[in-house]
Design a protein around this motif. Structure first.
Motif, PDB file in Angstrom:
ATOM      1  N   HIS A   1       0.820  -1.227   0.000  1.00 20.94           N
ATOM      2  CA  HIS A   1       0.000   0.000   0.000  1.00 20.94           C
ATOM      3  C   HIS A   1       0.846   1.266   0.000  1.00 20.94           C
ATOM      4  N   GLN A   2       2.150   1.125   0.269  1.00 18.31           N
ATOM      5  CA  GLN A   2       3.032   2.296   0.267  1.00 18.31           C
ATOM      6  C   GLN A   2       3.651   2.543  -1.113  1.00 18.31           C
ATOM      7  N   ASN A   3       3.293   1.704  -2.055  1.00 17.26           N
ATOM      8  CA  ASN A   3       3.847   1.857  -3.406  1.00 17.26           C
ATOM      9  C   ASN A   3       2.728   1.784  -4.443  1.00 17.26           C
ATOM     10  N   LEU A   4       1.717   2.614  -4.252  1.00 20.95           N
ATOM     11  CA  LEU A   4       0.571   2.620  -5.159  1.00 20.95           C
ATOM     12  C   LEU A   4       0.880   3.448  -6.396  1.00 20.95           C
ATOM     13  N   LYS A   5       0.266   3.060  -7.502  1.00 26.24           N
ATOM     14  CA  LYS A   5       0.456   3.801  -8.747  1.00 26.24           C
ATOM     15  C   LYS A   5      -0.897   4.125  -9.374  1.00 26.24           C
ATOM     16  N   PRO A   6      -1.011   5.276 -10.031  1.00 27.05           N
ATOM     17  CA  PRO A   6      -2.262   5.612 -10.725  1.00 27.05           C
ATOM     18  C   PRO A   6      -2.611   4.549 -11.749  1.00 27.05           C
ATOM     19  N   THR A   7      -3.903   4.357 -11.967  1.00 27.27           N
ATOM     20  CA  THR A   7      -4.369   3.367 -12.935  1.00 27.27           C
ATOM     21  C   THR A   7      -4.837   4.066 -14.207  1.00 27.27           C
ATOM     22  N   GLN A   8      -4.988   3.270 -15.245  1.00 29.22           N
ATOM     23  CA  GLN A   8      -5.424   3.828 -16.520  1.00 29.22           C
ATOM     24  C   GLN A   8      -6.891   3.475 -16.760  1.00 29.22           C
ATOM     25  N   LYS A   9      -7.676   4.476 -17.136  1.00 31.22           N
ATOM     26  CA  LYS A   9      -9.085   4.262 -17.433  1.00 31.22           C
ATOM     27  C   LYS A   9      -9.238   3.668 -18.835  1.00 31.22           C
ATOM     28  N   ASN A  10     -10.453   3.222 -19.132  1.00 30.48           N
ATOM     29  CA  ASN A  10     -10.735   2.632 -20.451  1.00 30.48           C
ATOM     30  C   ASN A  10     -10.516   3.620 -21.592  1.00 30.48           C
ATOM     31  N   ASP A  11     -10.722   4.922 -21.293  1.00 32.23           N
ATOM     32  CA  ASP A  11     -10.555   5.922 -22.355  1.00 32.23           C
ATOM     33  C   ASP A  11      -9.100   6.363 -22.527  1.00 32.23           C
ATOM     34  N   GLY A  12      -8.190   5.744 -21.770  1.00 34.72           N
ATOM     35  CA  GLY A  12      -6.775   6.058 -21.905  1.00 34.72           C
ATOM     36  C   GLY A  12      -6.270   7.110 -20.930  1.00 34.72           C
ATOM     37  N   SER A  13      -7.173   7.787 -20.227  1.00 39.00           N
ATOM     38  CA  SER A  13      -6.758   8.799 -19.255  1.00 39.00           C
ATOM     39  C   SER A  13      -6.281   8.135 -17.964  1.00 39.00           C
ATOM     40  N   THR A  14      -5.601   8.904 -17.126  1.00 35.53           N
ATOM     41  CA  THR A  14      -5.027   8.374 -15.888  1.00 35.53           C
ATOM     42  C   THR A  14      -5.934   8.684 -14.702  1.00 35.53           C
ATOM     43  N   ASP A  15      -6.165   7.660 -13.883  1.00 33.62           N
ATOM     44  CA  ASP A  15      -6.999   7.806 -12.691  1.00 33.62           C
ATOM     45  C   ASP A  15      -6.085   7.900 -11.473  1.00 33.62           C
ATOM     46  N   PHE A  16      -6.011   9.098 -10.884  1.00 31.39           N
ATOM     47  CA  PHE A  16      -5.159   9.321  -9.717  1.00 31.39           C
ATOM     48  C   PHE A  16      -5.891   9.059  -8.400  1.00 31.39           C
ATOM     49  N   TYR A  17      -7.178   8.743  -8.470  1.00 34.25           N
ATOM     50  CA  TYR A  17      -7.980   8.641  -7.252  1.00 34.25           C
ATOM     51  C   TYR A  17      -8.316   7.211  -6.849  1.00 34.25           C
ATOM     52  N   ASN A  18      -8.399   6.283  -7.796  1.00 40.11           N
ATOM     53  CA  ASN A  18      -8.754   4.900  -7.475  1.00 40.11           C
ATOM     54  C   ASN A  18      -7.560   3.990  -7.730  1.00 40.11           C
ATOM     55  N   MET A  19      -6.740   3.845  -6.689  1.00 35.02           N
ATOM     56  CA  MET A  19      -5.490   3.100  -6.826  1.00 35.02           C
ATOM     57  C   MET A  19      -5.505   1.788  -6.043  1.00 35.02           C
ATOM     58  N   GLY A  20      -6.657   1.422  -5.471  1.00 29.06           N
ATOM     59  CA  GLY A  20      -6.763   0.141  -4.781  1.00 29.06           C
ATOM     60  C   GLY A  20      -5.935   0.049  -3.524  1.00 29.06           C
ATOM     61  N   TYR A  21      -6.141   0.979  -2.588  1.00 30.53           N
ATOM     62  CA  TYR A  21      -5.330   1.047  -1.372  1.00 30.53           C
ATOM     63  C   TYR A  21      -5.411  -0.226  -0.541  1.00 30.53           C
ATOM     64  N   VAL A  22      -6.544  -0.910  -0.603  1.00 26.81           N
ATOM     65  CA  VAL A  22      -6.750  -2.062   0.276  1.00 26.81           C
ATOM     66  C   VAL A  22      -7.414  -3.196  -0.502  1.00 26.81           C
ATOM     67  N   GLN A  23      -7.052  -4.452  -0.157  1.00 27.65           N
ATOM     68  CA  GLN A  23      -7.620  -5.636  -0.797  1.00 27.65           C
ATOM     69  C   GLN A  23      -8.701  -6.221   0.119  1.00 27.65           C
ATOM     70  N   SER A  24      -9.927  -5.809  -0.083  1.00 26.56           N
ATOM     71  CA  SER A  24     -11.035  -6.249   0.764  1.00 26.56           C
ATOM     72  C   SER A  24     -11.466  -7.671   0.412  1.00 26.56           C
ATOM     73  N   VAL A  25     -11.871  -8.415   1.446  1.00 30.73           N
ATOM     74  CA  VAL A  25     -12.437  -9.748   1.260  1.00 30.73           C
ATOM     75  C   VAL A  25     -13.627  -9.918   2.195  1.00 30.73           C
TER      76      VAL A  25
END
Length: 370
Positions: free
Chosen positions: A14-38
């Motif tokens: 969780h200390q090495n999160l990276k922005p993800t890429q949306k389907n339209d090719g833009s970068t998502d800086f807000y939804n980086m998956g901080y936690v793996q919920s189960v």
């Protein structure tokens, strides 16, 4: 040698999160998956045979024997001994001892900000810093040690904010159960039970299905409660919108009605825009007419839904048991509504309560029985 397949990222950090890429090719800086919920019963890991001798598939881990690295809140699936499952809702990870475990409480040791991204967690959450503007947090019970800024925070249980809420007109804070904050400024707060503000509540929209209490000063609004509102020091005052207190109806139903009204307004704006185009562009008349008809049908549906909700409110109201209590001062200009009865305070009052009798709002004293 057996291979262990994981249904989570075993190397997650969780200390090495990276922005993800949306389907339209833009970068998502807000939804980086901080936690793996189960969730309870979810498969965490499963034994698989080697692809070839001495080799596991990419991402699998090699073990000398079929012995799960089983940690707290996990167990072997009674229906399949090759599977390890969760016994609690929470987040999964490898602990320092190399064991797979599930932890129910998520501690964020600083702020929820751009370094963490939005937080979506199934269990309880403690934020030891603040929740920064533009972020979204969704968990069960939520405890924030710092400030909630212009953020959207939703708790499936209770919500507690030790630092207070400073919303600048854009914070949306919701709790299914009770909500408590040190102070609240320029925010919308919603609770399925009680709301307690330890100091002042200023220029905020409040929807409390239970009791609403402000120990300090309450100014602005509107503030909705099903039956009871208490103010300790001062109600009203200031140069902005006067305090508006409404009791007697379900605040959550009223909130739903407000949202429907907003939808109707947007649809009427679209109808007006298309009507203007219809008169100026005959070539696309059929297209515009079809859209207008569709929007008008939606407006009629929403108006009927709104009428049904108002009927429900009237039938479930218990106006005679409603009370608005102010131990301190009530400033002139304060607006009180109990059901459809309305009263505007024209001169300062002190240590009083407002109640409903014979379709009118009356004033009594003292605010609280000694």
């Amino acid at each position: 040698m057996p291979c262990l397949k994981h249904f989570f990222d075993p190397d997650f950090n969780h200390q090495n999160l990276k922005p993800t890429q949306k389907n339209d090719g833009s970068t998502d800086f807000y939804n980086m998956g901080y936690v793996q919920s189960v969730v309870i019963g979810q498969i965490l890991a499963q034994w698989q045979e080697e692809e070839e001798e001495g080799k596991c598939a990419n991402g699998y881990r090699h073990y000398s024997e079929k012995k799960f690295p089983k940690g707290p809140n996990t167990k072997i699936n009674p229906d399949d001994s090759d599977q390890l499952i969760a016994t609690r809702n929470g987040y999964v990870f490898y602990n320092e001892d190399g064991l797979i475990m599930v932890k129910e409480l998520l501690n964020i040791r600083g702020d929820v900000g751009l370094s963490t991204g939005n937080i979506f967690f199934i269990g309880d959450l403690v934020v030891h810093g603040s929740i920064k503007s533009g972020l979204e947090v969704n968990a069960f019970n939520v405890n924030v040690k710092g400030i909630i800024e212009q953020a959207y925070v939703k708790a499936g249980g209770f919500l507690k904010c030790d630092g207070g809420i400073k919303g600048h007109g854009r914070a949306q804070i919701e709790a299914k159960e009770s909500l408590r904050a040190n102070f609240c400024e320029n925010a919308t707060i919603v609770s399925g039970k009680n709301i307690i503000i330890d100091k002042s509540c200023m220029h905020s929209k409040v929807y409390s299905e239970g009791k609403f209490a402000v120990k300090g000063r309450l100014c602005g609004g509107p503030c909705y409660s099903s039956q009871y509102i208490y103010v300790g020091e001062q109600l009203g005052g200031g140069l902005s919108t006067p305090a508006q207190l409404i009791v007697g109806y379900s605040p959550l139903v009223l909130l739903h009605i407000d949202k429907i009204s907003g939808q109707i307004d947007k649809l009427n704006d679209l109808i007006a825009e298309l009507t203007g185009k219809l008169s100026n562009d005959a070539s696309n008349a059929i297209e515009y007419r079809e859209k207008i008809d569709k929007y008008e049908i939606k407006v009629r549906f929403l108006k009927n839904k709104k009428k049904e909700l108002w009927n429900t409110l009237e039938q479930t109201a218990k106006l005679e048991s409603c009370r608005i209590m102010v131990s301190g001062i009530v400033k002139a200009g304060v607006e009180i509504s109990i059901g459809q009865a309305f009263l505007q305070v024209n001169e300062p009052l002190e240590d009083v309560f407002f109640y409903y009798e014979n379709h009118e709002i009356k004033v009594g004293s003292p605010a609280l029985k000694k």
